[in-house]
Design a protein around this motif. Structure first.
Motif, PDB file in Angstrom:
ATOM      1  N   ASN A 291       0.762  -1.171   0.013  1.00 53.65           N
ATOM      2  CA  ASN A 291      -0.038   0.021  -0.092  1.00 53.65           C
ATOM      3  C   ASN A 291       0.844   1.304  -0.031  1.00 53.65           C
ATOM      4  OD1 ASN A 291      -2.196  -1.815   0.437  1.00 53.65           O
ATOM      5  ND2 ASN A 291      -1.806  -1.920   2.516  1.00 53.65           N
ATOM      6  N   SER A 292       0.314   2.569  -0.399  1.00 47.77           N
ATOM      7  CA  SER A 292       0.966   3.621  -0.490  1.00 47.77           C
ATOM      8  C   SER A 292       2.366   3.693  -1.100  1.00 47.77           C
ATOM      9  CB  SER A 292       1.415   4.081   1.026  1.00 47.77           C
ATOM     10  OG  SER A 292       0.013   4.075   1.739  1.00 47.77           O
TER      11      SER A 292
ATOM     12  N   ASP B  88      12.152   1.309  -5.426  1.00 45.02           N
ATOM     13  CA  ASP B  88      12.845   0.104  -5.902  1.00 45.02           C
ATOM     14  C   ASP B  88      12.964  -0.684  -4.844  1.00 45.02           C
ATOM     15  OD1 ASP B  88      12.558   1.266  -8.654  1.00 45.02           O
ATOM     16  OD2 ASP B  88      14.706   1.746  -8.815  1.00 45.02           O
ATOM     17  N   ARG B  89      13.554  -0.403  -3.719  1.00 44.94           N
ATOM     18  CA  ARG B  89      13.806  -1.303  -2.667  1.00 44.94           C
ATOM     19  C   ARG B  89      12.771  -1.918  -2.138  1.00 44.94           C
ATOM     20  NH1 ARG B  89      15.923  -5.041  -0.834  1.00 44.94           N
ATOM     21  NH2 ARG B  89      16.597  -5.087   1.327  1.00 44.94           N
TER      22      ARG B  89
ATOM     23  N   ASP C 295       7.257   9.088  -4.177  1.00 44.91           N
ATOM     24  CA  ASP C 295       7.146  10.613  -4.074  1.00 44.91           C
ATOM     25  C   ASP C 295       8.047  11.103  -3.109  1.00 44.91           C
ATOM     26  OD1 ASP C 295       5.700  10.477  -6.474  1.00 44.91           O
ATOM     27  OD2 ASP C 295       3.746  10.865  -5.354  1.00 44.91           O
ATOM     28  N   ILE C 296       7.792  10.504  -2.007  1.00 50.27           N
ATOM     29  CA  ILE C 296       8.385  11.385  -0.576  1.00 50.27           C
ATOM     30  C   ILE C 296       9.955  10.774  -0.450  1.00 50.27           C
ATOM     31  CG2 ILE C 296       8.385  11.410   1.881  1.00 50.27           C
ATOM     32  CD1 ILE C 296       5.338  11.022   1.455  1.00 50.27           C
ATOM     33  N   HIS C 297      10.388   9.563  -0.825  1.00 47.75           N
ATOM     34  CA  HIS C 297      11.604   9.053  -0.495  1.00 47.75           C
ATOM     35  C   HIS C 297      12.514   8.883  -1.726  1.00 47.75           C
ATOM     36  CE1 HIS C 297      10.473   8.899   3.583  1.00 47.75           C
ATOM     37  NE2 HIS C 297       9.316   8.070   3.179  1.00 47.75           N
ATOM     38  N   GLY C 298      11.779   8.959  -3.102  1.00 45.36           N
ATOM     39  CA  GLY C 298      12.428   8.672  -4.240  1.00 45.36           C
ATOM     40  C   GLY C 298      12.461   7.522  -4.871  1.00 45.36           C
TER      41      GLY C 298
END
Length: 120
Positions: free
Chosen positions: A2-3, A17-18, A9-12
């Motif tokens: 989820n999210s 990908d991680r 958007d917030i963490h890149g």
């Protein structure tokens, strides 16, 4: 999961990908060999499992959810909470048909944060 969009958007994208790698790895190890796992878009994965019943799917998705949500993902000294919803259906339909996928997706949407399974 989820999210996922918010994580990207917030963490890149590297963090996103991680998160994808963690979810894919958990799904691949949780289910028997011979099953297919694929990312079908955004935060949605599809797992095709031959000859398993909905109870097995529900129990396995519940274990995956517990594993993924037990600890946040650490990325660049930031803790990213993982949330996961899973849905599945049992079917005797040969091949992958849109109604089958739609029912599995609907099971996931109905139960955010939980694992669900049903029969078709």
């Amino acid at each position: 999961m989820n999210s996922f969009r918010a994580i990207n958007d917030i963490h890149g994208q590297a963090c996103g990908d991680r998160v994808l790698e963690c979810v894919a790895s958990s799904l691949m190890w949780a289910f028997p060999s011979g099953a297919l796992v694929a990312r079908v878009g955004g935060d949605t994965f599809l797992r095709v499992l031959p000859r398993v019943d909905s109870k097995f799917v529900l129990d396995t998705l519940s274990r995956v959810r517990a594993e993924l949500t037990s600890e946040p993902l650490n990325h660049d000294d930031t803790k990213i909470p993982n949330t996961f919803s899973g849905g599945g259906i049992e079917t005797n339909v040969e091949g992958l048909h849109n109604p089958v996928y739609s029912r599995a997706d609907a099971a996931t949407v109905r139960s955010p944060g939980r694992a669900t399974a049903s029969s078709l």
